[in-house]
Design a protein around this motif. Structure first.
Motif, PDB file in Angstrom:
ATOM      1  N   ARG A   1      30.817 -10.956  85.639  1.00 32.72           N
ATOM      2  CA  ARG A   1      30.546 -10.292  84.357  1.00 32.72           C
ATOM      3  C   ARG A   1      29.870  -8.945  84.584  1.00 32.72           C
TER       4      ARG A   1
ATOM      5  N   LEU B   1      30.146  -5.986  81.657  1.00 33.91           N
ATOM      6  CA  LEU B   1      30.113  -6.676  80.357  1.00 33.91           C
ATOM      7  C   LEU B   1      28.747  -7.287  80.098  1.00 33.91           C
ATOM      8  N   SER B   2      28.324  -7.253  78.856  1.00 36.15           N
ATOM      9  CA  SER B   2      27.137  -7.998  78.455  1.00 36.15           C
ATOM     10  C   SER B   2      27.546  -9.450  78.220  1.00 36.15           C
TER      11      SER B   2
ATOM     12  N   GLU C   1      27.113 -10.986  75.513  1.00 38.53           N
ATOM     13  CA  GLU C   1      27.715 -10.985  74.175  1.00 38.53           C
ATOM     14  C   GLU C   1      29.176 -10.535  74.216  1.00 38.53           C
ATOM     15  N   GLU C   2      29.460  -9.495  75.016  1.00 32.53           N
ATOM     16  CA  GLU C   2      30.842  -9.019  75.127  1.00 32.53           C
ATOM     17  C   GLU C   2      31.745 -10.084  75.757  1.00 32.53           C
ATOM     18  N   LEU C   3      31.254 -10.724  76.813  1.00 30.16           N
ATOM     19  CA  LEU C   3      32.052 -11.772  77.442  1.00 30.16           C
ATOM     20  C   LEU C   3      32.261 -12.933  76.484  1.00 30.16           C
TER      21      LEU C   3
ATOM     22  N   GLY D   1      32.428 -12.869  73.265  1.00 30.71           N
ATOM     23  CA  GLY D   1      33.438 -12.470  72.284  1.00 30.71           C
ATOM     24  C   GLY D   1      34.845 -12.530  72.851  1.00 30.71           C
ATOM     25  N   ARG D   2      34.997 -12.050  74.061  1.00 27.33           N
ATOM     26  CA  ARG D   2      36.311 -12.081  74.710  1.00 27.33           C
ATOM     27  C   ARG D   2      36.771 -13.510  74.989  1.00 27.33           C
TER      28      ARG D   2
ATOM     29  N   ARG E   1      27.563 -16.722  72.194  1.00 34.42           N
ATOM     30  CA  ARG E   1      26.820 -15.833  73.093  1.00 34.42           C
ATOM     31  C   ARG E   1      25.806 -16.589  73.934  1.00 34.42           C
TER      32      ARG E   1
END
Length: 79
Positions: A22, A27-28, A30-32, A34-35, A40
């Motif tokens: 990550r 990526l944060s 949170e971004e991971l 979401g993906r 989170r």
């Protein structure tokens, strides 16, 4: 499944691998999340070795990281 020392070792290794990949991708959590379509806080718990990822979650996380499941699971034995 009962958390034995052997199981905990692999759970922690998996979490470290998720965190490494990550952060390498910038990526944060949170971004991971979401993906990968997971919560989170779940990513943080996996990375800290507090949660044992299921097969479905491993597939989602690998998709979020844009790698194969095999790449995500590689080298956990040797870590």
């Amino acid at each position: 499944m009962k958390k034995t020392n052997e199981n905990v070792k692999y759970i922690k290794r998996f979490g470290k691998k998720v965190r490494l990949l990550r952060t390498q991708k910038g990526l944060s959590q949170e971004e991971l999340a979401g993906r990968a379509d997971v919560h989170r806080t779940f990513i943080g718990m996996v990375e800290r070795g507090e949660k044992n990822a299921t097969l479905v979650t491993i597939i989602k996380i690998s998709g979020g990281l844009e790698i194969t499941e095999a790449e995500l699971m590689a080298d956990l034995e040797d870590a």
